[in-house]
Structures are given as C-alpha cells and as structure tokens.
Enzyme design. Structure first.
Site, PDB file in Angstrom:
ATOM      1  N   GLY A 187     -25.243 -30.304  28.341  1.00  0.00           N
ATOM      2  CA  GLY A 187     -24.982 -29.433  27.202  1.00  0.00           C
ATOM      3  C   GLY A 187     -23.627 -29.715  26.598  1.00  0.00           C
TER       4      GLY A 187
ATOM      5  N   GLY B  41     -21.970 -27.994  24.036  1.00  0.00           N
ATOM      6  CA  GLY B  41     -21.415 -26.905  23.241  1.00  0.00           C
ATOM      7  C   GLY B  41     -19.959 -26.703  23.643  1.00  0.00           C
ATOM      8  CG  PHE B  42     -17.567 -23.442  22.023  1.00  0.00           C
ATOM      9  CD1 PHE B  42     -16.489 -23.958  21.333  1.00  0.00           C
ATOM     10  CD2 PHE B  42     -18.471 -22.651  21.344  1.00  0.00           C
ATOM     11  CE1 PHE B  42     -16.309 -23.699  19.984  1.00  0.00           C
ATOM     12  CE2 PHE B  42     -18.303 -22.377  19.993  1.00  0.00           C
ATOM     13  CZ  PHE B  42     -17.224 -22.904  19.310  1.00  0.00           C
TER      14      PHE B  42
ATOM     15  CB  VAL C  15     -31.870 -31.168  30.417  1.00  0.00           C
ATOM     16  CG1 VAL C  15     -31.915 -30.897  31.911  1.00  0.00           C
ATOM     17  CG2 VAL C  15     -30.566 -31.854  30.030  1.00  0.00           C
TER      18      VAL C  15
ATOM     19  CD  GLU D 132     -18.292 -13.522  11.756  1.00  0.00           C
ATOM     20  OE1 GLU D 132     -19.056 -14.396  12.222  1.00  0.00           O
ATOM     21  OE2 GLU D 132     -17.089 -13.446  12.045  1.00  0.00           O
TER      22      GLU D 132
ATOM     23  CG  ASP E 210     -23.763 -18.534  25.446  1.00  0.00           C
ATOM     24  OD1 ASP E 210     -22.648 -18.031  25.661  1.00  0.00           O
ATOM     25  OD2 ASP E 210     -24.275 -18.626  24.313  1.00  0.00           O
TER      26      ASP E 210
ATOM     27  CB  ALA F  45     -16.184 -19.823  21.439  1.00  0.00           C
ATOM     28  CD  GLN F  46     -10.917 -18.795  23.995  1.00  0.00           C
ATOM     29  OE1 GLN F  46     -10.582 -18.969  25.168  1.00  0.00           O
ATOM     30  NE2 GLN F  46     -10.611 -19.659  23.042  1.00  0.00           N
TER      31      GLN F  46
END
Lengths: 444, 444
Positions: free
Chosen positions: A31, A33-34, A99, A188, A323, A339-340
């Site tokens: 993965g 991502g972040f 995967v 948003e 996640d 994200a953090q």
C-alpha cells in the site's frame, strides 16, 4: 551490509529466491498511501531492500480528492507517480500489482498478476474502503470519494446533471445534491458544492436559479465535525448555512434509491423522503479489500488487530499501520482514520524493523496528535492545533486564519514540487478570478 | 435588433417555438472544436441568438493530446469548460447533447436526449473521427489519440505495460511501441515516447535497459511529415533516430493483432511481423458520427460536400466547416484536417450568416495558409511559417528556434488563462527538472 541476525530472518521460505540472491533483508510494504510511503521513505535509507507494492502506480493525496470531484483541481495535481520515489533511493523498488493475500507462515505476499514476493518483514498499509454501513441502496445509488476514480466519477456525474438540469429547466428547479456524513470530508464537499452553485447558477447555467440550488448535508449526530470543539462545530454549521447548504442534523439515512433518499429523524422516529440527483457518501471508511482477504482471526472491525508496537497480533515480523490497523489511541479506542496516524504509524513500523535488524525489541507506538482541521470554503475553515510548547494544549482557529493555515498545510504536505506548484497555481487562479464566475477544471 | 429579412428565415418550421419566443434569429453551431468555437465567438457579438452544441461539456485542444497521452500534461490543462464562453456573451448558450441527425428541410437538429433544436441557420463543425482505413484488427488492437478519453486510455495502457515489463524483466526486453503514421501527430507522439523511455528506463524502471527501448514509427510514404519541405522531413527523421526512434518508411500496416503488427514493404512486397505491446494509430482522420448520420448525397469521403462559400452543397442556410467539411483548398484538393482551416472556416461561416441577415449574398471562403509545424522533442521541431510581408513565402525553421516558436504558438492558442498558465508551469517544470528523471503526470 548488516549480517542477518534478528527475528526478521526466522521462517524464511525456500522459495525466497530474491532474498537469496541479495544479502540484505527484504522488507515489503503493502500500500502506497500516507502510511506506506512514510514507511518506505524511512526504510529506503537503511541497509535493507524495500519493495513498495500498490495496485496503482501513483500515490493519491486523499485530503484534496473533494476538490478534484468539484472541479477545483486536476487529478494529476494530487497524484504522485510512485516511481519518482525511486530516483534518489537505490534500495527502494516498486511493484504495481494487486495484493491477493499474504501467507504469513510462508512469509510471502501473493500478487494478483500471479507473482509472489517473499519477505523478511512486512508492513501492511493497504488503507480502507468506503463503509456504506449496510444501508440499502447505498452501494448502488450513492458515490463515495475515496479514490481518484471515485472523484472523477462524481465530477462527471455532477456536471452531467447540471447540463441536463439546464437543458430541461426553463424555470424548473435543479435536483438536490445530498452529502451523507458531517465529518471533514462531508463538510468540505458540501461547502465546495455550494460555492460552485453560487458561482455558476444564473451565470453560465442560464436556466438555473441560484435560489433553487440545493446542497443538503445529512448527519446522524446533533452536530458536525465530531471530535472538534463544539464551538467550532457550530461555527462550521453556521458558515455552511450562510453559504446555502441545508445542514440537517440528527437524521439517519435509511435507504438510498435512484433519485431519492429516505431519512429517519433519530429524535422523533419520523421518516421523510428527499428527492435528489446525486448522493455523495462521506459517512466513513471500513475494511479494505486486502484486509478482507486476511485470516479473520487477525481482523477486528475491518482493521487488523495490532499490538501496541503495531505488530500484527501474534506475529513477529509483520506490522500494520494507518487505516488498515486498529491501533489503539490514548483513549483506548482505535486511532482515527486520518493522514497523521498513518504517517506516524508507517515511520514507527519502519523504525521497529530497523531495530529488529540490530537485535533490539520493538517499542510501543505513541501517537502524537497534531490536531485536526477542515475547510468550509473561501475564507472559512476550522482547526484545532495541538501546540507542543503549550504542553499539547489545543489552539482553536476559525475563519480566515484557519483557512490560510489549512491552505499552507495542504500545500506543504503534497508529494512532489510539481504538484505543489500546480495546486498553488490553481488555487491562486481561482482566488483571483473569484468574481468572474466558476473556473472549473474538467476533461477526461 | 435586426428585422428578419433574409434567406435565413425562409422555411422556418412551425415547431420553432424558441425562435417564436425571441425576436432574434437562432443560429445553431454543432460541435465545439476549433471550428465551432470560432464560429460561436463571432456570432455571439452579433444580433442573433447562438446555441453551441457538443456531446462533451468541454473543448479539447487536440494538438496537445499526445502530451496528455505521454504524461506531460493534465487532461484539465487542455480541456476548456465550454460554459466559460457564456460568461461574457449573453446571446450565446450551450447545449450538452449528442447530435442524432439534422432535418435540413424542417430546419431542426435532433438531439440524443430526445430534444430538438429548431434553427434559422446552421454551422456543422462536428469534426472527424479516427480513420483506420479498413486495416484488419486496427479498431480492436490499436489506440487512436483523437479525444481526451483516447489520450488517457493510451496513458493508462502505456504506464501499465511499463509496470508489467519492469516486474517481468530481470534482464528481459520491453515490448515495442509502434506508432502508425508519420504526420505531425505520429512524429510528436514517437518523439515524446522516446524521451520518456530515455528518462525513465534504468532510472525509475530499474529492470528496463535504455538500450532495449523500442519506439517504432511506421510510415507508408518514403518520408515523414508530408507537406513539409523535404529537408525538414529528413531533419525530423534524423532527429527522431538520434533520440532512439526506429523510423521505418515505405511500410504499409497490413494487419494489427494482439501483440504484433504485420507490415508490408511497399517497394519489395515482402511482409514482416513486428512484436509490440502498444500500437498508437496516428494515420489519419475520417468520417465523424454526425456526418455519417447525414444524407449520403451530401457526403463525400466522410466529409460534407460544400460550395466555395462553405454552404453545404444545395442548401441555403447550412454551413459546414473544419474536419467535417470537404472545403477545397487552393490546389483543388480538400483542405487539410488541421486547426487553422477549421478556425478560419468557422469565422467565415459566421460572417456569411451575418451577411445574409443584412440581405447580402455569401462570399467564397479563401483559406490563408499560415504554415505548419511539428515538434520532435526537447530543442527540436520543424516549422514552415508563411510570412505575409514576404508575399506569403514560407520561412523554414528547425531545431531550437522552431521548438521555441512551437511552444509559444501553442501556449497562445490555448483557450483560457488558467490552462495557459498550467501548461506553461508544467512545461517549465519539466524543462528545468530534465536531468532529474521523468516528471510524468498521472492519475485518474
């Protein structure tokens, strides 16, 4: 080159051809991502070979997906080609594949293209997927914004509906857009949609009356932005309403149909029907495909069970972050899917793999909350920034200050100088051309 | 408002409800490419109502499609939202719909969404479509770059194949990319692909050897860039070869299969098979869908027969321009299917409609050749610029001068300031970051 002397070498399978060719241990990160990119960046500096695996050949900056969906940014502005990471990192490689599963006992990743990747150590950072919470019709009749393809599909659907409404109208109304979920993504998205309608209706869509614009934000709880200070939540709701969004609280979505949603008032139990043209599902994330394919004994609520070290429960060399992992936060509940936690978790897992190479035991993960923020629209955002100098106390911002902080933080966090410049250019252009009507980005 | 007193009002049908509501004559422009937008811009300044119709809600700047296909630009950088044209033009409207057909006798356009558009005068500017010249397998196994979706499909296919080749390689070669057609599109695509390979192979695609890169440009004629001065054609071929493109002349594509093309040497008649991963079809354009739906008596070689005035042959109020029209050039042959004939034709048709409103007869179209140009890659292009001050004599440019001229002209010709800035930013970034490897734009 470090000699292999730690637990990451136990149980290496006979099929581990690649690792036999090279003398350095092989870490596979699933993965990009972040969490995965953060882990790969740390690992690439160490004496290990790292292979980053993702089904896409680009990283997606998910916090700005809603701006692609509403025509504010190009898809390419928030997509970063993963192979760019390789230019300055000779020990890092990338494999573009789905995967299929992980053979934890055989220490091998099974790929969708038929290949296998033997590993000495693993980081599962495969993220999540949209959670429709089993609401009937939600999968078929609503659209999530979790991937770039999702965002482009919402954009195409939305502009297509505006074209249809304009052609059909001659005084008629426009179909409502319903955004489900009052978290940051929902707030948003609803704010951006209201701005787009205000700029475009009656101007470039001649038959559409700005007074007929309907953007409805539906939230189960009695306030928006759970986790924010109640004053900021109230400010966000007021700002959205001032910008034309119908903020409807305390309503559960019972069913999504073609052209309507059925809502239930959680206080009174009464039901109502809401006609709409588009339903954007921003109500939450659940189990991703990869985690779903793993042994159920390892999974809890769609996320991998992990120990405080972020090691997958019961395994010695396999970490899960972001996640994909149910890492407990300071309050004992799993960390939020933001994200953090993913970035910090990715770095932590990478550091523990390097500690293990030196024969040192893994340390527990300690999440440092830097705060949360959400933007509402031009000159309006909310933020709670945790300031270390104040002992981690939260400083609350709203309005223009929070908005500028939000803009700056998102520019800085983007991967790649070209993307940063392109996002800056597009934002600056939109800001300056504000009064001249919508400057949407379309195509493809 | 001018009183209706010309031929554009003869034969107006009883169902012309919209025109009865308004007192101004109604002009419908079919197609929002170079020709349609040029016509609409002229008409919008005159005392007529104009409706621009296109199946997409954006205009595509086709000359830069190959850069989207090769990751140099965003789709949104060359797509312009057509409704932006409406902001400053109160008499112009837009309808996003597929054109099903035209009832010339009833002066009505039939739309795919079931609607109809009655008109007093019509401009057909619906463009063309890829011409596969009946080559077996070409439709199924090759990809054209005529629309943005085409370009994004080529990009996805190409990067997908590079990922597969890198994963499979460990010393193996890469599948060849075959570009069919040595006109400007073929030359520009082949040049961009060779540059991408040179920058990326061995750097971010670790297993791919730059020496194994195969970009093959196949052309039937014995030289590239038909219509250019032979010295410029030879220069283009030499520059492409220097950049690693196999330029193969005098070869006809007999068949396209899955993973191979069959070529025939036109001089010797011998056939050969060429294994490849991707075939980009840049061999020419033919009849578009709309023209194909019109009465065959009006059509010649996939383009509408037009009189020297650009009126569709035998009709009094219906013009055809650009790729959709077989307008004869100075040499008697139809004008080339390029931007300039379309733009000039669109403006001419609009002007003739306005002349008819004043009761004046239409003038013949006289095409002013401004020249032709094609880029090969960084610092290399060819151009033949017709200079009015020199009596229309062609000034021939090549190398860096032609390349800078090409860049400048394409920036200026783009619709919309945001798109101009975004293209400039992306080009500047790529130019400066040249030695640091590929800076491709992906996503979505």
């Amino acid at each position: 080159v470090l000699a292999p002397r730690s637990s990451v070498f136990r149980g290496r399978s006979r099929t581990d051809r690649v690792a036999l060719v090279h003398s350095e241990p092989h870490v596979v990160v699933l993965g990009a991502g972040f969490g995965g990119v953060a882990a790969a960046e740390v690992l690439a500096e160490a004496p290990v070979r790292t292979t980053l695996v993702d089904v896409r050949y680009y990283n997606t900056f998910q916090p700005l997906l809603y701006q692609v969906a509403t025509g504010g940014l190009n898809a390419g502005d928030i997509a970063y080609p993963l192979r760019n990471l390789l230019r300055t990192r000779p020990r890092l490689d990338f494999r573009c594949a789905r995967v299929e599963g992980v053979d934890f006992a055989g220490k091998t990743v099974l790929l969708g293209d038929g290949g296998t990747l033997p590993y000495d150590s693993l980081v599962v950072a495969t993220g999540a997927a949209t959670n429709f919470f089993g609401v009937p019709g939600a999968t078929e009749h609503s659209r999530a914004i979790y991937t770039l393809d999702d965002a482009l599909a919402v954009r195409a659907e939305m502009f297509g509906q505006l074209e249809k409404a304009d052609a059909a109208a001659l005084g008629g109304g426009t179909p409502a857009v319903v955004v489900v979920g009052g978290g940051p993504t929902g707030v948003e998205t609803a704010g951006a949609l209201a701005e787009l309608h205000a700029m475009a209706f009656g101007k470039v869509y001649r038959s559409l009356d700005p007074a007929m614009s309907r953007v409805v934000l539906v939230e189960r709880r009695d306030g928006l932005l759970a986790g924010f200070d109640p004053r900021l939540s109230r400010y966000a709701a007021a700002e959205l309403r001032r910008r034309g969004v119908e903020v409807r609280l305390g309503l559960a979505v019972e069913e999504v149909g073609a052209g309507a949603v059925r809502l239930r008032d959680l206080a009174t139990g009464t039901e109502q029907q809401l006609a709409c043209g588009l339903v954007v599902w921003a109500a939450g994330v659940g189990a991703g495909d990869v985690v779903g394919s793993l042994p159920p004994t390892l999974v809890d609520g769609g996320r991998l069970r992990v120990e405080p070290t972020l090691l997958v429960a019961g395994l010695g060399d396999d970490f899960a972050v972001g996640d994909a992992a149910a890492a407990p936060g300071p309050d004992g509940r799993p960390l939020p899917q933001l994200a953090q936690p993913a970035i910090q978790g990715g770095r932590h897992a990478a550091a523990q793999i390097l500690r293990a190479l030196e024969g040192r035991p893994p340390l527990p993960f300690s999440y440092r909350d830097k705060g949360i923020m959400a933007t509402i629209g031009r000159h309006a955002a909310v933020a709670e920034v945790r300031v270390p100098a104040l002992g981690g106390r939260a400083v609350r911002l709203r309005g223009r200050t929070a908005w500028l902080a939000w803009l700056g933080l998102h520019i800085v966090a983007l991967l790649g100088g070209r993307n940063r410049s392109a996002v800056l250019l597009n934002w600056a252009w939109r800001y300056v051309a504000w009064r001249r009507g919508p400057r949407v980005i379309v195509g493809g």
